[in-house]
Design a protein around this motif. Structure first.
Motif, PDB file in Angstrom:
ATOM      1  N   ARG A   2       0.846  -1.189   0.000  1.00 11.75           N
ATOM      2  CA  ARG A   2       0.000   0.000   0.000  1.00 11.75           C
ATOM      3  C   ARG A   2       0.884   1.244   0.000  1.00 11.75           C
ATOM      4  NH1 ARG A   2      -4.402   2.202   4.441  1.00 11.75           N
ATOM      5  NH2 ARG A   2      -5.969   2.870   2.924  1.00 11.75           N
ATOM      6  N   PRO A   3       0.483   2.280  -0.757  1.00  9.10           N
ATOM      7  CA  PRO A   3       1.289   3.502  -0.787  1.00  9.10           C
ATOM      8  C   PRO A   3       1.538   4.068   0.607  1.00  9.10           C
ATOM      9  CG  PRO A   3      -0.344   3.565  -2.523  1.00  9.10           C
ATOM     10  CD  PRO A   3      -0.650   2.345  -1.690  1.00  9.10           C
ATOM     11  N   VAL A   4       2.752   4.552   0.813  1.00  9.85           N
ATOM     12  CA  VAL A   4       3.115   5.124   2.106  1.00  9.85           C
ATOM     13  C   VAL A   4       3.212   6.642   2.052  1.00  9.85           C
ATOM     14  CG1 VAL A   4       4.291   3.033   2.854  1.00  9.85           C
ATOM     15  CG2 VAL A   4       5.590   4.833   1.706  1.00  9.85           C
ATOM     16  N   CYS A   5       3.126   7.220   0.868  1.00  8.09           N
ATOM     17  CA  CYS A   5       3.074   8.665   0.725  1.00  8.09           C
ATOM     18  C   CYS A   5       2.256   8.985  -0.520  1.00  8.09           C
ATOM     19  CB  CYS A   5       4.480   9.273   0.635  1.00  8.09           C
ATOM     20  SG  CYS A   5       5.384   8.843  -0.868  1.00  8.09           S
ATOM     21  N   VAL A   6       1.854  10.224  -0.640  1.00  2.81           N
ATOM     22  CA  VAL A   6       1.019  10.638  -1.763  1.00  2.81           C
ATOM     23  C   VAL A   6       1.688  10.349  -3.097  1.00  2.81           C
ATOM     24  CG1 VAL A   6       0.095  12.676  -2.922  1.00  2.81           C
ATOM     25  CG2 VAL A   6      -0.297  12.361  -0.483  1.00  2.81           C
ATOM     26  N   GLY A   7       2.992  10.586  -3.163  1.00  2.15           N
ATOM     27  CA  GLY A   7       3.711  10.386  -4.412  1.00  2.15           C
ATOM     28  C   GLY A   7       3.660   8.972  -4.930  1.00  2.15           C
ATOM     29  N   ASP A   8       3.479   7.994  -4.039  1.00  2.00           N
ATOM     30  CA  ASP A   8       3.410   6.598  -4.471  1.00  2.00           C
ATOM     31  C   ASP A   8       2.203   6.354  -5.379  1.00  2.00           C
ATOM     32  OD1 ASP A   8       5.670   6.009  -3.033  1.00  2.00           O
ATOM     33  OD2 ASP A   8       4.627   5.020  -1.375  1.00  2.00           O
ATOM     34  N   TYR A   9       1.170   7.169  -5.243  1.00  2.00           N
ATOM     35  CA  TYR A   9      -0.028   6.977  -6.060  1.00  2.00           C
ATOM     36  C   TYR A   9       0.170   7.422  -7.506  1.00  2.00           C
ATOM     37  CZ  TYR A   9      -3.307   5.515  -2.433  1.00  2.00           C
ATOM     38  OH  TYR A   9      -3.972   4.802  -1.477  1.00  2.00           O
ATOM     39  N   GLU A  10       1.174   8.249  -7.760  1.00  2.00           N
ATOM     40  CA  GLU A  10       1.332   8.790  -9.104  1.00  2.00           C
ATOM     41  C   GLU A  10       1.590   7.684 -10.124  1.00  2.00           C
ATOM     42  OE1 GLU A  10       3.719  12.387 -11.425  1.00  2.00           O
ATOM     43  OE2 GLU A  10       4.272  11.851  -9.381  1.00  2.00           O
ATOM     44  N   ALA A  11       2.551   6.816  -9.833  1.00  2.89           N
ATOM     45  CA  ALA A  11       2.876   5.740 -10.774  1.00  2.89           C
ATOM     46  C   ALA A  11       1.718   4.754 -10.902  1.00  2.89           C
ATOM     47  CB  ALA A  11       4.134   5.019 -10.324  1.00  2.89           C
ATOM     48  N   LEU A  12       1.021   4.484  -9.796  1.00  3.54           N
ATOM     49  CA  LEU A  12      -0.112   3.563  -9.846  1.00  3.54           C
ATOM     50  C   LEU A  12      -1.216   4.110 -10.741  1.00  3.54           C
ATOM     51  CD1 LEU A  12      -0.363   2.614  -6.053  1.00  3.54           C
ATOM     52  CD2 LEU A  12       0.625   1.238  -7.902  1.00  3.54           C
ATOM     53  N   ALA A  13      -1.460   5.419 -10.643  1.00  2.00           N
ATOM     54  CA  ALA A  13      -2.496   6.030 -11.469  1.00  2.00           C
ATOM     55  C   ALA A  13      -2.110   6.023 -12.933  1.00  2.00           C
ATOM     56  CB  ALA A  13      -2.748   7.452 -10.997  1.00  2.00           C
ATOM     57  N   ARG A  14      -0.856   6.297 -13.225  1.00  2.00           N
ATOM     58  CA  ARG A  14      -0.427   6.351 -14.625  1.00  2.00           C
ATOM     59  C   ARG A  14      -0.611   5.000 -15.305  1.00  2.00           C
ATOM     60  NH1 ARG A  14       5.041   9.267 -16.883  1.00  2.00           N
ATOM     61  NH2 ARG A  14       4.465   9.153 -19.093  1.00  2.00           N
ATOM     62  N   GLU A  15      -0.386   3.920 -14.568  1.00  2.00           N
ATOM     63  CA  GLU A  15      -0.553   2.585 -15.132  1.00  2.00           C
ATOM     64  C   GLU A  15      -1.997   2.316 -15.525  1.00  2.00           C
ATOM     65  OE1 GLU A  15       0.864  -0.120 -12.212  1.00  2.00           O
ATOM     66  OE2 GLU A  15       2.985   0.416 -12.470  1.00  2.00           O
ATOM     67  N   LYS A  16      -2.940   2.937 -14.843  1.00  2.00           N
ATOM     68  CA  LYS A  16      -4.357   2.623 -15.047  1.00  2.00           C
ATOM     69  C   LYS A  16      -5.056   3.544 -16.046  1.00  2.00           C
ATOM     70  CE  LYS A  16      -5.486   0.119 -10.853  1.00  2.00           C
ATOM     71  NZ  LYS A  16      -6.576  -0.154  -9.898  1.00  2.00           N
ATOM     72  N   MET A  17      -4.446   4.674 -16.363  1.00  2.00           N
ATOM     73  CA  MET A  17      -5.140   5.662 -17.190  1.00  2.00           C
ATOM     74  C   MET A  17      -4.678   5.627 -18.633  1.00  2.00           C
ATOM     75  SD  MET A  17      -5.537   9.031 -14.772  1.00  2.00           S
ATOM     76  CE  MET A  17      -6.536   9.791 -16.057  1.00  2.00           C
ATOM     77  N   GLU A  18      -5.599   5.917 -19.535  1.00  2.00           N
ATOM     78  CA  GLU A  18      -5.256   6.066 -20.938  1.00  2.00           C
ATOM     79  C   GLU A  18      -4.286   7.236 -21.073  1.00  2.00           C
ATOM     80  OE1 GLU A  18      -5.115   7.187 -24.927  1.00  2.00           O
ATOM     81  OE2 GLU A  18      -6.182   8.457 -23.494  1.00  2.00           O
ATOM     82  N   ALA A  19      -3.296   7.117 -21.957  1.00  2.00           N
ATOM     83  CA  ALA A  19      -2.164   8.045 -21.983  1.00  2.00           C
ATOM     84  C   ALA A  19      -2.586   9.495 -22.175  1.00  2.00           C
ATOM     85  CB  ALA A  19      -1.181   7.636 -23.073  1.00  2.00           C
ATOM     86  N   SER A  20      -3.499   9.778 -23.099  1.00  2.00           N
ATOM     87  CA  SER A  20      -3.878  11.170 -23.342  1.00  2.00           C
ATOM     88  C   SER A  20      -4.678  11.749 -22.179  1.00  2.00           C
ATOM     89  CB  SER A  20      -4.676  11.293 -24.640  1.00  2.00           C
ATOM     90  OG  SER A  20      -5.946  10.668 -24.536  1.00  2.00           O
ATOM     91  N   HIS A  21      -5.425  10.898 -21.482  1.00  2.00           N
ATOM     92  CA  HIS A  21      -6.160  11.361 -20.307  1.00  2.00           C
ATOM     93  C   HIS A  21      -5.182  11.690 -19.180  1.00  2.00           C
ATOM     94  CE1 HIS A  21      -9.771   8.744 -21.818  1.00  2.00           C
ATOM     95  NE2 HIS A  21      -9.477   9.751 -22.633  1.00  2.00           N
TER      96      HIS A  21
END
Length: 359
Positions: A2-21
């Protein structure tokens, strides 16, 4: 893990989102100088902690325009949360309310403002643009009043949309399943019209947003609502003083997340000038670059009553839905509480400029 800081969510979100979005959310204008500077500004401010202070309990509760909140961190207005998660703004507001935080809902929400209000557990403000067709703005405000929104946030830094080159390169437009749900199709159809080498958002803004908005326009807004008025995008003492003299209840020091005029000051650097200019006559919030509880503490020390958080909320939403949003806000809350304890400032009223050394 589980993410331990806010920044950890950035890479997780990028993996899930369509690139242009993803690029639509992440991008700034021009060379993105201001986008980068917003973050760097926090790294130039250092603490002057006090010791031998009783910090067994730290109180983060406050009021924003008279409404109690559990922490001085809220959610900045951002369009089209459904690009990150199917529940969109409904999920975001529900998660914010669960931790006692304010949500500022965008005019271009991808869920109807009434649906967001129905699902919310905490206070809501509505961000508004002034449309060329004033009746569109007025109808939106009437609906916000009826739905229980507590304030209006007028964005004043967008007479024209900044040139967001990532969106131009991607030919960004909204997918069919994501709409600006507060409006009829005739007003927002351009948002779905993809053109290579052009941003549909920029085209739509050029056609619909009133570039002639002035200080005199505020009298019209006052005439159609009794809700408190907050101006978002004030970056100078001159404009802040004028707003305060007109009885504006709140200001948000913001450069639109680096998405409007590139090369403008980081919001944190502009904050002290605005605070001095209003001299307590209205509440001052800020947004731009907040990623840590220590960032929140620095902004509070420089005079902000609260901060608003943007992209990290969308990272949490994309990565883990409402639970992700709640965890992002909880991380910031817990980091702020620890920072207050280590700084020897156990309540918000003890936080002032003596806490920081700023260049």
């Amino acid at each position: 893990m589980r993410p331990v800081c806010v920044g950890d969510y950035e890479a997780l979100a990028r993996e899930k989102m369509e690139a242009s979005h993803w690029e639509y959310f992440q991008g700034g204008s021009g060379e993105e100088q201001t986008l980068r500077a917003n973050r760097a500004a926090f790294e130039r401010v250092f603490f002057r902690p006090r010791v031998l202070v009783d910090v067994a309990r730290c109180d983060m509760s406050t009021q924003l325009l008279g409404t109690p909140v559990s922490l001085p961190v809220g959610i900045a207005p951002m369009a089209y949360h459904c690009l990150a998660h199917p529940e969109g703004e409904v999920a975001t507001a529900r998660a914010a309310g669960a931790v006692g935080a304010l949500t500022v809902v965008s005019t271009f929400s991808s869920r109807k403002l009434e649906d967001v209000a129905q699902g919310a557990q905490g206070p809501l403000w509505l961000q508004v643009y002034c449309f060329r067709r004033r009746e569109v703005t007025e109808a939106l405000i009437r609906r916000a009043e009826a739905a229980g929104y507590k304030a209006l946030v007028l964005t004043v830094d967008t007479p024209r949309l900044g040139r967001r080159e990532r969106d131009v390169r991607n030919g960004f437009s909204l997918p069919a399943h994501v709409r600006a749900e507060n409006f009829g199709e005739e007003l927002v159809a351009a948002l779905h019209a993809r053109q290579p080498g052009a941003s549909a958002v920029a085209t739509h803004a050029r056609e619909t947003i009133d570039p002639s908005l002035t200080w005199e326009s505020l009298a019209w807004l006052r005439s159609i609502t009794r809700l408190p008025l907050v101006l978002k995008g004030v970056m100078t003492g001159e404009d802040a003083a004028r707003a305060a003299s007109l009885g504006i209840e709140g200001l948000i020091v913001s450069n639109h997340g680096g998405r409007q005029l590139d090369g403008v000051l980081p919001a944190l650097d502009a904050l002290p000038e605005v605070v001095r200019a209003v001299a307590g006559r209205c509440e001052v919030l800020m947004d731009g670059g907040v990623r840590r509880g220590t960032d929140v503490l620095k902004a509070l020390a420089l005079g902000a009553r609260a901060v608003l958080v943007g992209r990290p909320v969308l990272w949490g939403l994309a990565a883990a839905g409402p639970e992700g949003v709640g965890h992002v806000l909880s991380l910031l809350r817990d980091e702020l509480e620890l920072a207050m304890a280590l700084a020897g400032r156990p309540s918000l009223d003890q936080i002032d400029s003596s806490l920081v050394h700023a260049p």
